[in-house]
Scaffold this active site. Structure first.
Site, short mmCIF file in Angstrom:
data_model
loop_
_atom_site.label_atom_id
_atom_site.label_comp_id
_atom_site.label_asym_id
_atom_site.label_seq_id
_atom_site.Cartn_x
_atom_site.Cartn_y
_atom_site.Cartn_z
N TYR A 24 0.77 -1.22 -0.07
CA TYR A 24 -0.04 -0.02 -0.08
C TYR A 24 1.00 1.30 -0.07
O TYR A 24 0.21 2.32 -0.13
CB TYR A 24 -1.02 -0.08 1.19
N HIS A 101 -9.03 1.69 -5.29
CA HIS A 101 -8.31 0.77 -4.65
C HIS A 101 -6.88 1.23 -4.97
O HIS A 101 -6.53 1.38 -6.12
CB HIS A 101 -8.48 -0.75 -5.20
C1 DQA Z 1 -7.60 -2.23 -1.25
C2 DQA Z 1 -7.86 -3.51 -1.53
C3 DQA Z 1 -8.69 -4.39 -0.68
O1 DQA Z 1 -8.49 -5.76 -1.28
C4 DQA Z 1 -8.06 -4.65 0.80
O2 DQA Z 1 -8.98 -5.27 1.34
C5 DQA Z 1 -8.07 -3.35 1.23
C6 DQA Z 1 -7.33 -2.06 0.52
C7 DQA Z 1 -6.77 -1.24 -1.71
O3 DQA Z 1 -7.14 -0.15 -1.80
O4 DQA Z 1 -5.96 -1.69 -2.54
O5 DQA Z 1 -8.00 -3.07 2.31
O6 DQA Z 1 -9.21 -1.68 -1.01
#
Ligand code: DQA
Length: 147
Positions: A24, A101
Protein backbone atom coordinates in the site's frame (compact mmCIF):
# COMPACT_ATOMS: atom_id res chain seq x y z
CA UNK A 1 -22.18 26.62 -5.32
CA UNK A 2 -19.59 23.80 -5.18
CA UNK A 3 -20.72 20.26 -5.92
CA UNK A 4 -20.63 18.07 -2.79
CA UNK A 5 -18.37 15.01 -2.80
CA UNK A 6 -17.71 12.51 -0.02
CA UNK A 7 -14.32 10.74 0.04
CA UNK A 8 -14.95 7.58 2.05
CA UNK A 9 -12.33 5.07 3.16
CA UNK A 10 -13.15 1.74 4.75
CA UNK A 11 -11.49 -0.59 7.25
CA UNK A 12 -7.76 -0.58 7.93
CA UNK A 13 -7.16 2.39 5.64
CA UNK A 14 -6.59 4.63 8.67
CA UNK A 15 -3.38 2.62 9.06
CA UNK A 16 -1.93 3.52 5.66
CA UNK A 17 1.77 4.26 6.02
CA UNK A 18 2.10 1.53 8.68
CA UNK A 19 0.05 -1.16 7.00
CA UNK A 20 1.83 -3.54 4.56
CA UNK A 21 3.88 -0.73 2.97
CA UNK A 22 5.13 -3.12 0.29
CA UNK A 23 1.51 -3.38 -0.92
CA UNK A 24 0.00 0.00 0.00
CA UNK A 25 3.03 2.32 0.04
CA UNK A 26 4.21 4.76 2.69
CA UNK A 27 1.72 7.60 2.15
CA UNK A 28 -0.63 8.10 5.10
CA UNK A 29 -4.37 8.63 4.80
CA UNK A 30 -3.92 12.14 6.22
CA UNK A 31 -1.52 12.93 3.36
CA UNK A 32 -3.97 11.53 0.80
CA UNK A 33 -6.81 13.58 2.28
CA UNK A 34 -4.67 16.75 2.25
CA UNK A 35 -3.82 16.27 -1.43
CA UNK A 36 -7.47 15.50 -2.27
CA UNK A 37 -8.71 18.57 -0.39
CA UNK A 38 -6.26 20.80 -2.30
CA UNK A 39 -7.29 19.35 -5.66
CA UNK A 40 -10.98 19.55 -4.80
CA UNK A 41 -10.53 23.26 -4.15
CA UNK A 42 -9.01 23.72 -7.60
CA UNK A 43 -11.80 21.68 -9.18
CA UNK A 44 -14.58 23.53 -7.38
CA UNK A 45 -15.72 20.51 -5.38
CA UNK A 46 -16.97 20.70 -1.79
CA UNK A 47 -15.10 17.71 -0.33
CA UNK A 48 -15.57 15.92 2.99
CA UNK A 49 -13.11 13.13 3.91
CA UNK A 50 -14.02 10.29 6.29
CA UNK A 51 -12.68 6.88 7.32
CA UNK A 52 -14.23 4.15 9.43
CA UNK A 53 -13.65 0.56 10.48
CA UNK A 54 -17.40 0.16 11.19
CA UNK A 55 -19.66 -1.00 8.38
CA UNK A 56 -22.85 0.55 9.74
CA UNK A 57 -21.17 3.94 10.02
CA UNK A 58 -20.01 3.70 6.41
CA UNK A 59 -23.50 2.74 5.26
CA UNK A 60 -24.89 5.78 7.09
CA UNK A 61 -22.46 8.04 5.21
CA UNK A 62 -23.51 6.53 1.88
CA UNK A 63 -27.15 7.20 2.81
CA UNK A 64 -26.15 10.80 3.57
CA UNK A 65 -24.54 11.11 0.12
CA UNK A 66 -27.68 9.68 -1.46
CA UNK A 67 -29.87 12.22 0.36
CA UNK A 68 -27.53 15.09 -0.61
CA UNK A 69 -27.12 13.97 -4.21
CA UNK A 70 -23.37 14.02 -3.56
CA UNK A 71 -20.69 12.33 -5.64
CA UNK A 72 -18.74 9.63 -3.82
CA UNK A 73 -15.15 8.40 -4.00
CA UNK A 74 -15.12 5.13 -2.07
CA UNK A 75 -12.34 2.76 -1.15
CA UNK A 76 -14.43 0.00 0.41
CA UNK A 77 -11.24 -1.93 1.37
CA UNK A 78 -12.12 -5.41 2.67
CA UNK A 79 -15.88 -4.75 2.33
CA UNK A 80 -15.35 -4.67 -1.44
CA UNK A 81 -15.23 -8.44 -1.40
CA UNK A 82 -17.80 -9.18 1.29
CA UNK A 83 -20.54 -6.60 1.68
CA UNK A 84 -23.91 -6.91 -0.01
CA UNK A 85 -25.17 -4.32 2.50
CA UNK A 86 -22.66 -1.68 1.38
CA UNK A 87 -23.46 -2.41 -2.26
CA UNK A 88 -27.19 -1.99 -1.54
CA UNK A 89 -26.43 1.39 0.04
CA UNK A 90 -24.31 2.43 -2.96
CA UNK A 91 -27.11 1.42 -5.33
CA UNK A 92 -29.19 4.26 -3.81
CA UNK A 93 -26.75 6.96 -4.92
CA UNK A 94 -27.95 9.25 -7.68
CA UNK A 95 -24.64 11.04 -8.40
CA UNK A 96 -21.65 9.05 -9.70
CA UNK A 97 -19.69 6.73 -7.42
CA UNK A 98 -16.00 6.01 -8.13
CA UNK A 99 -14.57 2.88 -6.49
CA UNK A 100 -10.86 3.28 -5.72
CA UNK A 101 -8.24 0.72 -4.73
CA UNK A 102 -4.65 1.66 -4.04
CA UNK A 103 -3.40 -1.75 -5.14
CA UNK A 104 -4.20 -3.63 -8.31
CA UNK A 105 -6.72 -6.03 -6.81
CA UNK A 106 -6.66 -8.10 -10.03
CA UNK A 107 -2.98 -8.93 -9.61
CA UNK A 108 -3.36 -10.22 -6.05
CA UNK A 109 -5.17 -13.11 -4.33
CA UNK A 110 -8.12 -14.42 -6.41
CA UNK A 111 -10.70 -13.39 -3.75
CA UNK A 112 -9.80 -9.73 -4.35
CA UNK A 113 -10.80 -9.87 -8.00
CA UNK A 114 -14.50 -9.89 -7.15
CA UNK A 115 -16.15 -6.67 -6.06
CA UNK A 116 -19.73 -6.32 -4.82
CA UNK A 117 -19.40 -2.58 -5.42
CA UNK A 118 -18.16 -2.38 -9.03
CA UNK A 119 -21.56 -3.16 -10.66
CA UNK A 120 -23.07 -0.08 -9.01
CA UNK A 121 -20.03 2.19 -9.58
CA UNK A 122 -19.71 4.60 -12.49
CA UNK A 123 -15.94 3.96 -12.62
CA UNK A 124 -13.29 1.83 -10.92
CA UNK A 125 -9.64 2.75 -10.30
CA UNK A 126 -7.14 0.13 -9.12
CA UNK A 127 -3.38 0.04 -8.85
CA UNK A 128 -2.62 3.76 -9.16
CA UNK A 129 -1.76 4.19 -5.47
CA UNK A 130 -2.76 7.56 -3.95
CA UNK A 131 -3.05 9.08 -7.44
CA UNK A 132 -6.17 6.98 -7.94
CA UNK A 133 -8.07 9.23 -5.54
CA UNK A 134 -7.00 12.32 -7.49
CA UNK A 135 -8.04 10.71 -10.77
CA UNK A 136 -11.42 9.92 -9.23
CA UNK A 137 -11.93 13.55 -8.20
CA UNK A 138 -11.04 14.78 -11.71
CA UNK A 139 -13.55 12.33 -13.16
CA UNK A 140 -16.29 13.51 -10.80
CA UNK A 141 -15.54 17.17 -11.47
CA UNK A 142 -16.32 16.58 -15.12
CA UNK A 143 -19.65 14.95 -14.31
CA UNK A 144 -21.15 16.81 -11.37
CA UNK A 145 -23.17 19.90 -12.05
CA UNK A 146 -23.02 22.90 -9.78
CA UNK A 147 -25.91 25.21 -9.10
C1 DQA B 1 -7.79 -2.19 -1.07
C2 DQA B 1 -7.76 -3.62 -1.61
C3 DQA B 1 -8.61 -4.55 -0.76
O1 DQA B 1 -8.57 -5.87 -1.30
C4 DQA B 1 -8.09 -4.59 0.66
O2 DQA B 1 -8.93 -5.38 1.46
C5 DQA B 1 -7.91 -3.23 1.23
C6 DQA B 1 -7.39 -2.15 0.40
C7 DQA B 1 -6.85 -1.25 -1.84
O3 DQA B 1 -6.97 -0.04 -1.66
O4 DQA B 1 -5.98 -1.72 -2.59
O5 DQA B 1 -8.08 -3.03 2.43
O6 DQA B 1 -9.12 -1.69 -1.21
Amino acid sequence: MSAPVLLLNGPNLGRLGLREPDVYGSTTLAEIETACTALAGELGLDLACRQTDHEGEMIGWVHEAADLGAGVVLNPAGWTHTSVALRDACAQLTAPLVEVHLSNVHAREPFRAHSYISPVAAAVVAGMGPEGYLAALRYLAGRLTTS
